[in-house]
Enzyme design. Sequence first.
Site, PDB file in Angstrom:
ATOM      1  N   LEU A 191       4.794  -1.173  -3.329  1.00  0.00           N
ATOM      2  CA  LEU A 191       5.645  -2.367  -3.501  1.00  0.00           C
ATOM      3  C   LEU A 191       6.948  -2.158  -2.754  1.00  0.00           C
ATOM      4  O   LEU A 191       7.623  -1.144  -2.966  1.00  0.00           O
ATOM      5  CB  LEU A 191       5.978  -2.574  -4.993  1.00  0.00           C
ATOM      6  CG  LEU A 191       4.837  -2.914  -5.958  1.00  0.00           C
ATOM      7  CD1 LEU A 191       5.338  -2.833  -7.396  1.00  0.00           C
ATOM      8  CD2 LEU A 191       4.267  -4.301  -5.677  1.00  0.00           C
ATOM      9  N   HIS A 192       7.278  -3.079  -1.849  1.00  0.00           N
ATOM     10  CA  HIS A 192       8.592  -2.953  -1.205  1.00  0.00           C
ATOM     11  C   HIS A 192       9.208  -4.294  -0.806  1.00  0.00           C
ATOM     12  O   HIS A 192      10.306  -4.347  -0.273  1.00  0.00           O
ATOM     13  CB  HIS A 192       8.499  -2.048   0.026  1.00  0.00           C
ATOM     14  CG  HIS A 192       7.793  -2.665   1.196  1.00  0.00           C
ATOM     15  ND1 HIS A 192       6.433  -2.804   1.246  1.00  0.00           N
ATOM     16  CD2 HIS A 192       8.258  -3.178   2.354  1.00  0.00           C
ATOM     17  CE1 HIS A 192       6.091  -3.367   2.389  1.00  0.00           C
ATOM     18  NE2 HIS A 192       7.175  -3.621   3.080  1.00  0.00           N
ATOM     19  N   ARG A 193       8.500  -5.419  -1.039  1.00  0.00           N
ATOM     20  CA  ARG A 193       9.060  -6.720  -0.620  1.00  0.00           C
ATOM     21  C   ARG A 193      10.181  -7.128  -1.566  1.00  0.00           C
ATOM     22  O   ARG A 193      10.059  -6.947  -2.798  1.00  0.00           O
ATOM     23  CB  ARG A 193       7.974  -7.809  -0.666  1.00  0.00           C
ATOM     24  CG  ARG A 193       6.829  -7.574   0.290  1.00  0.00           C
ATOM     25  CD  ARG A 193       6.694  -8.688   1.305  1.00  0.00           C
ATOM     26  NE  ARG A 193       7.014  -8.215   2.630  1.00  0.00           N
ATOM     27  CZ  ARG A 193       6.214  -7.460   3.387  1.00  0.00           C
ATOM     28  NH1 ARG A 193       5.037  -7.100   2.940  1.00  0.00           N
ATOM     29  NH2 ARG A 193       6.607  -7.067   4.571  1.00  0.00           N
TER      30      ARG A 193
END
Length: 361
Positions: free
Chosen positions: A208-210
């Site tokens: 997860l990085h957005r």
Amino acid sequence: MKITIIAGARPNFIKIAPIIKAIEKKQAEGANVSYRLVHTGQHYDKNLSDTFFEELNIPQPHANLEVKSGSQAEQTAAIMIAFEKELIQHPCDLVLVVGDVNSTMACTIVAKKLNVKVAHVEAGIRSGDMTMPEEINRIVTDSITDYFFTTSTTASENLLKYGADEKNIHFVGNVMIDTLYQNLDRISAPAFWSEFGLETGNYIILTLHRPANVDEEKSLVTLLQGIDKMVGDKKIIFPIHPRTKAILGETNLALKNILFVEPQGYLNFMFLIKNSFAVITDSGGISEETTVLNIPCFTMRNNTERPETQTIGTNTLVGTSIENLEKVFAQFLQNGRRKSGIPELWDGKASERIIEILLKK
Ligand code: UDP
């Protein structure tokens, strides 16, 4: 033909590796083509940058603009200022950009203002979501690009809708998948494989990085706690992106199943994906790789710029709420994997097609 290749961030490094190989192959055959590799320095951590150069045998960049992080505008501006100087000092016939990061857009604008032609690899993909910085980068880049290389006919059609000239749009396949095929026999288990008791099919990969998922600490924690509970006895390997790590800080989450690890190098990461039970992610690139590797992928987003990963591949769009993920995941456990395939021209030869076409321009 002198080509300046731009790379700034992790997914860019993975995309340029096979393009450089294709150029070197043409050089060996006697073609008049050379390249200059410019690293903008957008990603500079060892495990988001150097590791990929080493593992994918990407030559050291001829120039590193060392822009590092900053706000969207600061970073874009810093890349433009540095790349303008670089391009004036080292003129070329063509600037080749890949993907949809700030470096892609910033270097395209600089090149066009210096009257240099631009080729965009992975052109034409659209999520329709203007809250994503990447969507703005895609639209701006494609509005002034000269040669478009696409991963799907949908992307080519998007470009036509935006008014691009059909003769400059080339559906060639997917360079990210070129890299995957070129390295499948080199992938290897990470050091923690036996320490964590991992076996083929007994764990899930989470990335997860957005901004939509990680910028709000409270909702990120709710999501992680929900995922931790949802998976029964499966372990979840979570290579944590620096952006996500910075948001979580030192928060003690007391999670039972989620195991935090550093961002993985390409060869370990692909091994982990290939042998996983399923993947939960908000990455676009990973939904392409899981499609080719036939691994179920649950994308924590409301939209995708890669619809073929859903219609043909293994990707399911979940949205960003834990409630939806729980529902979709329960259905998957009940119904099992759905039938999937590999999109057209995702055959490992996209980079060769691109160079072949560019040499005729
Ligand atoms: N990746 C990797 N190690 C990791 C996480 C991702 O090698 O720990 C690779 C992944 O396989 C894919 C690329 O990085 O090829 C995707 O990067 P990212 O998710 O940062 O970008 P996006 O696809 O969202 O643009």
